[in-house]
Design an enzyme around this catalytic site. Structure first.
Site, PDB file in Angstrom:
ATOM      1  N   ASN A 133       0.805  -1.239   0.000  1.00 55.46           N
ATOM      2  CA  ASN A 133       0.000   0.000   0.000  1.00 55.46           C
ATOM      3  C   ASN A 133       0.835   1.285   0.000  1.00 55.46           C
ATOM      4  O   ASN A 133       0.416   2.278  -0.583  1.00 55.46           O
ATOM      5  CB  ASN A 133      -1.039  -0.023   1.119  1.00 55.46           C
ATOM      6  CG  ASN A 133      -0.434  -0.094   2.503  1.00 55.46           C
ATOM      7  OD1 ASN A 133       0.653  -0.629   2.691  1.00 55.46           O
ATOM      8  ND2 ASN A 133      -1.132   0.436   3.479  1.00 55.46           N
ATOM      9  N   GLU A 227       3.997  -4.735  12.348  1.00 55.35           N
ATOM     10  CA  GLU A 227       3.082  -3.596  12.125  1.00 55.35           C
ATOM     11  C   GLU A 227       1.948  -4.152  11.294  1.00 55.35           C
ATOM     12  O   GLU A 227       2.132  -4.464  10.106  1.00 55.35           O
ATOM     13  CB  GLU A 227       3.790  -2.481  11.336  1.00 55.35           C
ATOM     14  CG  GLU A 227       4.876  -1.756  12.091  1.00 55.35           C
ATOM     15  CD  GLU A 227       4.356  -0.654  12.999  1.00 55.35           C
ATOM     16  OE1 GLU A 227       3.130  -0.576  13.240  1.00 55.35           O
ATOM     17  OE2 GLU A 227       5.190   0.122  13.479  1.00 55.35           O
ATOM     18  N   CYS A 261      -3.244   1.575   6.583  1.00 55.80           N
ATOM     19  CA  CYS A 261      -3.504   0.894   7.865  1.00 55.80           C
ATOM     20  C   CYS A 261      -4.183   1.830   8.855  1.00 55.80           C
ATOM     21  O   CYS A 261      -4.885   1.388   9.747  1.00 55.80           O
ATOM     22  CB  CYS A 261      -2.192   0.371   8.433  1.00 55.80           C
ATOM     23  SG  CYS A 261      -0.923   1.629   8.521  1.00 55.80           S
TER      24      CYS A 261
HETATM   25  P1  NAD Z   1       0.156  -9.351   3.451  1.00 51.51           P
HETATM   26  O1  NAD Z   1       0.186  -9.839   4.846  1.00 51.51           O
HETATM   27  O2  NAD Z   1      -0.660 -10.082   2.471  1.00 51.51           O
HETATM   28  O3  NAD Z   1       1.642  -9.301   2.849  1.00 51.51           O
HETATM   29  C1  NAD Z   1       2.665  -8.565   3.446  1.00 51.51           C
HETATM   30  C2  NAD Z   1       4.004  -9.137   3.025  1.00 51.51           C
HETATM   31  O4  NAD Z   1       4.158 -10.435   3.583  1.00 51.51           O
HETATM   32  C3  NAD Z   1       4.178  -9.306   1.530  1.00 51.51           C
HETATM   33  O5  NAD Z   1       5.486  -8.938   1.181  1.00 51.51           O
HETATM   34  C4  NAD Z   1       3.965 -10.788   1.326  1.00 51.51           C
HETATM   35  O6  NAD Z   1       4.599 -11.320   0.185  1.00 51.51           O
HETATM   36  C5  NAD Z   1       4.600 -11.354   2.577  1.00 51.51           C
HETATM   37  N1  NAD Z   1       4.150 -12.694   2.967  1.00 51.51           N
HETATM   38  C6  NAD Z   1       2.975 -13.297   2.705  1.00 51.51           C
HETATM   39  N2  NAD Z   1       2.936 -14.511   3.292  1.00 51.51           N
HETATM   40  C7  NAD Z   1       4.112 -14.681   3.929  1.00 51.51           C
HETATM   41  C8  NAD Z   1       4.679 -15.734   4.712  1.00 51.51           C
HETATM   42  N3  NAD Z   1       4.001 -16.851   4.966  1.00 51.51           N
HETATM   43  N4  NAD Z   1       5.901 -15.552   5.206  1.00 51.51           N
HETATM   44  C9  NAD Z   1       6.595 -14.414   4.999  1.00 51.51           C
HETATM   45  N5  NAD Z   1       6.121 -13.394   4.253  1.00 51.51           N
HETATM   46  C10 NAD Z   1       4.889 -13.521   3.726  1.00 51.51           C
HETATM   47  O7  NAD Z   1      -0.269  -7.819   3.541  1.00 51.51           O
HETATM   48  P2  NAD Z   1      -0.588  -6.837   2.336  1.00 51.51           P
HETATM   49  O8  NAD Z   1      -1.924  -7.201   1.774  1.00 51.51           O
HETATM   50  O9  NAD Z   1       0.573  -6.717   1.442  1.00 51.51           O
HETATM   51  O10 NAD Z   1      -0.692  -5.437   3.112  1.00 51.51           O
HETATM   52  C11 NAD Z   1      -1.860  -4.925   3.630  1.00 51.51           C
HETATM   53  C12 NAD Z   1      -1.880  -5.037   5.145  1.00 51.51           C
HETATM   54  O11 NAD Z   1      -0.760  -4.354   5.694  1.00 51.51           O
HETATM   55  C13 NAD Z   1      -3.092  -4.394   5.775  1.00 51.51           C
HETATM   56  O12 NAD Z   1      -3.611  -5.231   6.779  1.00 51.51           O
HETATM   57  C14 NAD Z   1      -2.545  -3.112   6.387  1.00 51.51           C
HETATM   58  O13 NAD Z   1      -3.290  -2.617   7.460  1.00 51.51           O
HETATM   59  C15 NAD Z   1      -1.184  -3.557   6.794  1.00 51.51           C
HETATM   60  N6  NAD Z   1      -0.305  -2.386   6.975  1.00 51.51           N
HETATM   61  C16 NAD Z   1       0.050  -2.024   8.242  1.00 51.51           C
HETATM   62  C17 NAD Z   1       0.843  -0.896   8.447  1.00 51.51           C
HETATM   63  C18 NAD Z   1       1.238  -0.461   9.838  1.00 51.51           C
HETATM   64  O14 NAD Z   1       2.092   0.404   9.951  1.00 51.51           O
HETATM   65  N7  NAD Z   1       0.660  -1.004  10.889  1.00 51.51           N
HETATM   66  C19 NAD Z   1       1.275  -0.163   7.345  1.00 51.51           C
HETATM   67  C20 NAD Z   1       0.892  -0.562   6.078  1.00 51.51           C
HETATM   68  C21 NAD Z   1       0.104  -1.679   5.900  1.00 51.51           C
END
Ligand code: NAD
Length: 502
Positions: A133, A227, A261
């Site tokens: 995002n 996060e 987020c």
């Molecule tokens: P996601 O969990 O689908 O993926 C995040 C990352 O994890 C990607 O790089 C993905 O390839 C990797 N990944 C997936 N499965 C994995 C595994 N089993 N092992 C290791 N890595 C793995 O999240 P997304 O859809 O990319 O992002 C959206 C989410 O991120 C939302 O829930 C949002 O709220 C959150 N977010 C949080 C913050 C914060 O600061 N708290 C900031 C931005 C986004």
């Protein structure tokens, strides 16, 4: 892959073979040793040019984010380029001071000749796994301090935004020892390989994946920083400044099409101001120009979640006041305002990550706070009021990591301000000295210049030592006044005997 903006083809990016990750990790570790030796000032000089590179490539970055994520150009430049220039400045100018060791004062009578120092040592190899995002800003917020602290980094951007990930890595090209920063592309399998290879995992993403990452890190006994998602709320008090609040809520809910987020996913508004505020919010929402002011949803998966949340809320009695679901299959979800009375629906409980602003009218701010705190998430909350004293009091009762008064969400862009959550929003910290504490480990070094042949507490354990131990306990508060006086005399008698070997 196709652009979410217009379906045009995006250049293909090869995924990294997970089996090559251990070799990349070995190389990064080798490079890390010399990098850590270099010292904070030299590392800062090496990384400082990232700022100029970022600024010089502002247009290219904003254009890529427009095509790869579907962000409006201005939004991309303002949220993903400019704050990162400040980020590089902040860390490169303050890292030397922030990494300075501290002295631990030791009591000279109890610990004669001893001095203790705490050093902030690098963790070693950091695994950085990031979402789609904010695919430039989020990685940079960890990459810059992690490298400056003396770490090597294995960086795995989201498989949905691999081009932005490659661009981020390219900002460091030629500035670092070879292999110190390794870019790996791909999805869960590559992310999994990263976790196996590193000393610390810094993860930003969904709760579901975060939990999996945490479990594997626990099994490996390596720390992780998480996060995760949010269900952030705005609480509007009856005395809120209407125009600013309406504009703030519209931006806070719809920026990046709500794929943030910290997006406002719930607004609790005190009844006396509700009609006026809601009317203004709807006017402003209808003025937003699709594409120019509002992003499209980046993935079809996200679009179907947003669509489902809205449909279920409507079935539960929610009233759509502006916007509404687009035709099936469209990623251009219009900014949508809904009035909700029954909160027992996914739109009010789960992370929607889309451009929907649900508004609930409440009779009192305490009720709003109870509803906000009832969420399993706890990232940020905003309070909208002219009474700052009252707002600060209310902030203390909120269980979110960030509270903003008359603003929302933007503080992730402040490098000196900690960004963190509670509950299922995770326990990681981004930005500030608190993030640096995660990226380093405290190493305590004690030196003893007393030259004595032995310590009081060393062998042999004798009756004299037992007398001393019990007398010390009484003298330090384990007895009444006369007991303490007696203990002091016992110590005066026993300590010389101990010194002579008793
Ligand atoms: P996601 O969990 O689908 O993926 C995040 C990352 O994890 C990607 O790089 C993905 O390839 C990797 N990944 C997936 N499965 C994995 C595994 N089993 N092992 C290791 N890595 C793995 O999240 P997304 O859809 O990319 O992002 C959206 C989410 O991120 C939302 O829930 C949002 O709220 C959150 N977010 C949080 C913050 C914060 O600061 N708290 C900031 C931005 C986004």
């Amino acid at each position: 892959m196709q652009s979410p903006l217009d379906g045009s083809a995006l250049p293909t990016v090869e995924a990294t073979d997970p089996e090559t990750v251990p070799a990349l990790a070995r190389k990064a570790r080798e490079a890390q040793r010399a990098w850590a030796e270099l010292g904070a000032r030299d590392r800062a000089s090496a990384i400082a040019p990232v700022k100029e590179r970022l600024l010089a490539r502002a247009e290219e970055i904003a254009d890529l984010l427009r095509r790869e994520c579907g962000k409006p150009f201005e939004e991309a430049a303002l949220s993903e380029v400019l704050p990162n220039a400040d980020l590089v400045d902040y860390w490169t100018t303050s890292i030397e001071e922030l990494l300075e060791g501290t002295t631990v004062e030791l009591d000279a009578l109890a610990y004669p000749g001893k001095v203790g120092r705490i050093h902030k040592a690098p963790r070693g190899l950091v695994g950085l796994i990031t979402p789609w995002n904010y695919p430039v800003a989020i990685p940079l917020r960890t990459l810059v301090p992690a490298l400056l602290a003396g770490n090597a980094v294995l960086f795995k951007p989201s498989e949905i935004t691999p081009r932005a990930g490659a661009l981020v890595a390219s900002l460091f090209e030629g500035l670092l020892p070879e292999g110190l920063l390794a870019l790996v592309q791909g999805g869960a399998d590559v992310g999994g390989a990263v976790i196996e290879a590193v000393d610390l995992v810094v993860f930003t993403g969904s709760v579901e994946t975060g939990r999996r990452v945490a479990v594997r890190c626990a099994e490996r006994l390596v720390p992780c920083s998480l996060e995760l998602g949010g269900k952030d709320a705005a609480i509007v008090l009856a005395d809120a400044p209407i125009e600013r609040t309406a504009r703030g809520l519209v931006w806070g809910a719809f920026t990046n099409a709500g794929q943030n987020c910290a997006s406002i996913e719930r607004a609790y508004v005190e009844r006396p101001v509700a009609d006026k505020l809601v009317a203004r919010i709807c006017e402003l929402t209808k003025e937003l120009r699709p594409g120019a002011d509002t992003a499209v949803l980046t993935t079809a998966r996200q679009a179907s979640i947003v669509r489902r949340h809205l449909a279920e809320a409507e079935a539960n009695g929610a009233e759509v006041l502006a916007g509404g679901a687009p035709e099936e299959g469209s990623l251009a979800f219009p900014p949508t305002v809904v009035k909700v009375s029954d909160e027992d629906t996914p739109l009010m409980r789960e992370e929607t990550f889309g451009p929907i602003l649900p508004i609930v009218v409440v009779d009192g701010v305490e009720d709003a706070i109870a509803r906000v705190n009832a969420s399993r998430f706890g990232l940020t909350t905003s309070l909208w009021t002219k009474r700052f004293g009252r707002a600060h009091e209310l902030a203390r009762g909120l269980r979110t990591g960030v509270v903003t008064i008359n603003n929302h969400g933007f503080t992730a862009a402040l490098p000196a301000a900690p960004w963190s959550g509670t509950g299922e929003s995770g326990y990681g910290v981004t930005n500030s000295v608190h993030a640096l504490a995660e990226l380093t480990r405290p190493q305590f070094v004690l030196e003893d210049r007393s030259g004595a042949t032995r310590e009081l507490w060393w062998y042999p354990y004798t009756p004299v030592l037992r007398t001393i131990a019990l007398a010390m306990a009484r003298a330090r508060g384990g007895a009444g006044f006369f007991g303490r006086i007696t203990a002091v005399f016992q110590l005066i008698g026993a300590l010389p005997k101990r010194l002579l070997g008793g």
